[in-house]
Design a protein around this motif. Structure first.
Motif, PDB file in Angstrom:
ATOM      1  N   LEU A   1       0.815  -1.215   0.000  1.00  0.00           N
ATOM      2  CA  LEU A   1       0.000   0.000   0.000  1.00  0.00           C
ATOM      3  C   LEU A   1       0.849   1.266   0.000  1.00  0.00           C
ATOM      4  O   LEU A   1       0.594   2.191  -0.765  1.00  0.00           O
TER       5      LEU A   1
ATOM      6  N   ARG B   1     -10.437  -5.889   7.076  1.00  0.00           N
ATOM      7  CA  ARG B   1     -10.031  -4.531   7.425  1.00  0.00           C
ATOM      8  C   ARG B   1      -8.771  -4.578   8.273  1.00  0.00           C
ATOM      9  O   ARG B   1      -8.635  -5.437   9.148  1.00  0.00           O
TER      10      ARG B   1
ATOM     11  N   TYR C   1      -4.151   4.847   9.716  1.00  0.00           N
ATOM     12  CA  TYR C   1      -4.362   4.517   8.308  1.00  0.00           C
ATOM     13  C   TYR C   1      -5.167   3.227   8.273  1.00  0.00           C
ATOM     14  O   TYR C   1      -4.730   2.192   8.780  1.00  0.00           O
TER      15      TYR C   1
ATOM     16  N   ILE D   1      -7.599   0.461   6.005  1.00  0.00           N
ATOM     17  CA  ILE D   1      -7.865  -0.051   4.660  1.00  0.00           C
ATOM     18  C   ILE D   1      -8.869  -1.201   4.767  1.00  0.00           C
ATOM     19  O   ILE D   1      -8.830  -1.975   5.719  1.00  0.00           O
TER      20      ILE D   1
ATOM     21  N   ILE E   1     -10.038  -2.534  -3.201  1.00  0.00           N
ATOM     22  CA  ILE E   1      -9.989  -1.703  -2.004  1.00  0.00           C
ATOM     23  C   ILE E   1     -11.313  -0.957  -1.951  1.00  0.00           C
ATOM     24  O   ILE E   1     -11.614  -0.150  -2.818  1.00  0.00           O
TER      25      ILE E   1
ATOM     26  N   HIS F   1     -12.466   0.731   0.892  1.00  0.00           N
ATOM     27  CA  HIS F   1     -12.408   1.891   1.779  1.00  0.00           C
ATOM     28  C   HIS F   1     -10.965   2.133   2.190  1.00  0.00           C
ATOM     29  O   HIS F   1     -10.221   1.199   2.446  1.00  0.00           O
ATOM     30  N   GLU F   2     -10.597   3.398   2.224  1.00  0.00           N
ATOM     31  CA  GLU F   2      -9.251   3.798   2.650  1.00  0.00           C
ATOM     32  C   GLU F   2      -9.387   5.125   3.384  1.00  0.00           C
ATOM     33  O   GLU F   2     -10.057   6.036   2.915  1.00  0.00           O
ATOM     34  N   ASN F   3      -8.763   5.206   4.558  1.00  0.00           N
ATOM     35  CA  ASN F   3      -8.910   6.385   5.392  1.00  0.00           C
ATOM     36  C   ASN F   3      -7.572   6.706   6.055  1.00  0.00           C
ATOM     37  O   ASN F   3      -6.906   5.818   6.567  1.00  0.00           O
TER      38      ASN F   3
END
Length: 136
Positions: free
Chosen positions: A58, A80, A98, A100, A112, A114-116
């Motif tokens: 990532l 997750r 972080y 994912i 993917i 969701h990514e935050n």
């Protein structure tokens, strides 16, 4: 010379291989750390290592190998991982999360979903809240 340091503080894992939910918190020391993982067979040691490999892909911008589809627990549609870091930069200290999420997207395929990335400053005069940098 400025010392910039990024330390992994914790990893939270949900629905990867045989781990439904688990969290590992790493000791915070001023000097270097030595980390060892031990436990019974099936206790999740390899899942932690696999989560570190996922983080490497990532952060490097590399394509995640197709084999990661099989890392998503068979009873779940998503997996997750949340990585928490302490970042020290020019006398400032930040806490960063972080997160994912991987979603099964057909047979033998995933994406993917969701990514935050969120951050807060720890050493500010006034405490700051965890604020999103991006939420995709």
């Amino acid at each position: 010379m400025v010392d910039n340091v990024v330390r992994l503080v914790s990893v939270e894992i949900c629905d990867i291989k045989n781990v439904v939910h688990g969290k590992i918190t790493l000791t915070d020391r001023d000097k270097g750390n030595i980390l060892g993982l031990y436990g019974q067979n099936g206790s999740g040691k390899t899942v932690v290592a696999d989560s570190m490999v996922l983080l490497k892909y990532l952060l490097s911008g590399w394509r995640i190998p197709a084999a990661f589809y099989y890392y998503i627990r068979s009873e779940s549609e998503t997996a997750r991982v949340k990585y928490c870091f302490k970042i020290m930069d020019d006398g400032n200290v930040f806490y960063t999360e972080y997160e994912i999420e991987l979603l099964k997207n057909g047979e033998d395929c995933f994406c993917i979903s969701h990514e935050n990335l969120s951050v807060k400053q720890l050493d500010a005069d006034k405490p700051t809240r965890l604020s999103p940098v991006f939420d995709y």
